[in-house]
Design a protein around this motif. Structure first.
Motif, short mmCIF file in Angstrom:
data_model
loop_
_atom_site.label_atom_id
_atom_site.label_comp_id
_atom_site.label_asym_id
_atom_site.label_seq_id
_atom_site.Cartn_x
_atom_site.Cartn_y
_atom_site.Cartn_z
N ASP A 55 3.31 41.12 3.13
CA ASP A 55 4.16 39.95 3.31
C ASP A 55 4.35 39.75 4.81
N GLN A 56 5.35 38.97 5.21
CA GLN A 56 5.52 38.69 6.63
C GLN A 56 5.98 39.90 7.44
N LYS A 57 6.54 40.91 6.81
CA LYS A 57 7.05 42.08 7.52
C LYS A 57 6.17 43.32 7.35
N TRP A 58 5.62 43.54 6.17
CA TRP A 58 4.92 44.78 5.85
C TRP A 58 3.41 44.60 5.79
N SER A 59 2.69 45.62 6.30
CA SER A 59 1.24 45.68 6.17
C SER A 59 0.80 47.14 6.17
N PHE A 60 -0.40 47.37 5.68
CA PHE A 60 -1.01 48.70 5.69
C PHE A 60 -2.31 48.61 6.46
N GLY A 61 -2.65 49.67 7.18
CA GLY A 61 -3.87 49.66 7.95
C GLY A 61 -4.62 50.98 7.89
N ILE A 62 -5.94 50.87 7.86
CA ILE A 62 -6.82 52.03 7.94
C ILE A 62 -7.60 51.90 9.24
N THR A 63 -7.54 52.94 10.06
CA THR A 63 -8.23 52.96 11.34
C THR A 63 -9.17 54.16 11.37
N THR A 64 -10.41 53.92 11.77
CA THR A 64 -11.39 54.98 11.94
C THR A 64 -11.81 54.99 13.39
N LEU A 65 -11.63 56.12 14.08
CA LEU A 65 -11.92 56.24 15.50
C LEU A 65 -12.94 57.34 15.74
N PHE A 66 -13.88 57.09 16.65
CA PHE A 66 -14.87 58.09 17.01
C PHE A 66 -14.91 58.20 18.53
N THR A 67 -14.92 59.42 19.04
CA THR A 67 -15.01 59.65 20.48
C THR A 67 -15.78 60.94 20.76
N VAL A 68 -16.42 60.96 21.92
CA VAL A 68 -17.18 62.13 22.37
C VAL A 68 -16.75 62.43 23.79
N ASN A 69 -16.59 63.72 24.11
CA ASN A 69 -16.18 64.11 25.45
C ASN A 69 -16.96 65.35 25.89
N GLU A 70 -17.40 65.33 27.13
CA GLU A 70 -18.05 66.50 27.72
C GLU A 70 -16.97 67.42 28.27
N LEU A 71 -17.04 68.69 27.92
CA LEU A 71 -16.07 69.68 28.36
C LEU A 71 -16.69 70.54 29.46
N PRO A 72 -15.87 71.35 30.15
CA PRO A 72 -16.45 72.29 31.10
C PRO A 72 -17.44 73.21 30.39
N ASN A 73 -18.31 73.85 31.13
CA ASN A 73 -19.36 74.73 30.61
C ASN A 73 -20.38 73.96 29.77
N LYS A 74 -20.50 72.66 30.03
CA LYS A 74 -21.49 71.81 29.36
C LYS A 74 -21.35 71.80 27.84
N GLU A 75 -20.14 71.92 27.37
CA GLU A 75 -19.87 71.82 25.93
C GLU A 75 -19.53 70.37 25.61
N ARG A 76 -19.69 70.02 24.36
CA ARG A 76 -19.41 68.64 23.94
C ARG A 76 -18.48 68.68 22.73
N LEU A 77 -17.49 67.80 22.75
CA LEU A 77 -16.51 67.73 21.68
C LEU A 77 -16.57 66.33 21.06
N LYS A 78 -16.73 66.27 19.73
CA LYS A 78 -16.75 65.00 19.00
C LYS A 78 -15.53 64.96 18.10
N TRP A 79 -14.78 63.85 18.16
CA TRP A 79 -13.63 63.65 17.27
C TRP A 79 -13.89 62.45 16.41
N PHE A 80 -13.60 62.61 15.12
CA PHE A 80 -13.67 61.52 14.15
C PHE A 80 -12.35 61.53 13.40
N THR A 81 -11.57 60.46 13.53
CA THR A 81 -10.26 60.40 12.88
C THR A 81 -10.19 59.22 11.94
N THR A 82 -9.45 59.40 10.86
CA THR A 82 -9.15 58.33 9.94
C THR A 82 -7.64 58.32 9.72
N ASP A 83 -7.03 57.18 9.99
CA ASP A 83 -5.58 57.00 9.85
C ASP A 83 -5.28 56.06 8.70
N LEU A 84 -4.18 56.31 8.02
CA LEU A 84 -3.62 55.38 7.05
C LEU A 84 -2.16 55.20 7.44
#
Length: 178
Positions: A55-84
Motif C-alpha cells: 500500500d502507500q506505506k508498506w512494501s517488501f524488498g528482496i536485494t541480491t548483492l555481489f562484491t569481490v575484494n582483493e585482500l593482502p597476501n593476494k587473497e580474494r574475497l567474494k561476498w554474495f548476500t540476499t536480503d529480505l
C-alpha cells in the motif's frame, strides 16, 4: 535563441514536476539495480532489487548483492548476500527498513613455495544476519525512481576472514515500476 532555450527549460521542468504529481504509489512490483559500498571488506559491489508495494506505506524488498575484494597476501574475497526487508514510509518518501540477510562468502587463499604460487584453496562460509536501515526514494519520472539507502547488518557469528559480527552498507540506484 535565449528565449527558445528558456522556454525549453521551462517545459522540461514543468514535465518533471507534473510527473512528480502524477506518481501512483499503489500496489505493484518494482525492479531495479544499485551500486553499493560495504564497510567491513571495503569494497564496492552491484545489486539487483525486486520490490512489492503493498500500500502507500508498506512494501517488501528482496536485494541480491555481489562484491569481490582483493585482500593482502593476494587473497580474494567474494561476498554474495540476499536480503529480505520490510519497508515502512515514515515521512514523504523517507522509509525505514528491517529484515534478514543470508551471506555466502568465498575466500580464495593462494599458497606459495619459494616465492612461486603453488595452488589455491577456497574457504567457503555462510551466515545469517539481521538488517536495520533507512532510505529515500526520489521519483524521477512517472515510472523511474532514484533511491539512496544505508543499513547495518548484524551477523549471527563472526565471518572468516573478517573478524567482525556486523557491517554497514550504503547503496544508490534506480528502481522502475513494472
Amino acid at each position: 535563441m535565449k528565449n527558445i532555450l528558456l522556454l525549453l527549460c521551462f517545459f522540461a521542468g514543468f514535465s518533471i514536476i507534473q510527473a512528480q504529481e502524477q506518481y501512483n504509489d499503489s500496489k505493484g512490483f518494482r525492479a531495479g539495480f544499485a551500486a553499493g559500498y560495504l564497510s567491513e571488506i571495503e569494497s564496492i559491489g552491484g545489486s539487483v532489487d525486486l520490490l512489492y508495494q503493498i500500500d502507500q506505506k508498506w512494501s517488501f524488498g528482496i536485494t541480491t548483492l555481489f562484491t569481490v575484494n582483493e585482500l593482502p597476501n593476494k587473497e580474494r574475497l567474494k561476498w554474495f548476500t540476499t536480503d529480505l526487508n520490510a519497508r515502512y514510509k515514515v515521512y514523504d518518501e523517507f522509509y525505514m527498513l528491517a529484515g534478514g540477510q543470508y551471506l555466502y562468502q568465498t575466500l580464495i587463499e593462494k599458497t606459495y613455495i619459494g616465492g612461486f604460487e603453488s595452488g589455491e584453496q577456497a574457504v567457503k562460509d555462510s551466515n545469517f544476519g539481521a538488517n536495520i536501515g533507512a532510505g529515500y526514494i526520489y521519483h524521477l519520472l512517472s515510472n523511474a525512481n532514484v533511491f539512496a539507502e544505508i543499513k547495518y547488518t548484524l551477523l549471527a557469528d563472526e565471518s572468516v576472514p573478517v573478524q567482525s559480527s556486523g557491517y554497514m552498507q550504503a547503496r544508490i540506484g534506480m528502481v522502475f515500476d513494472l
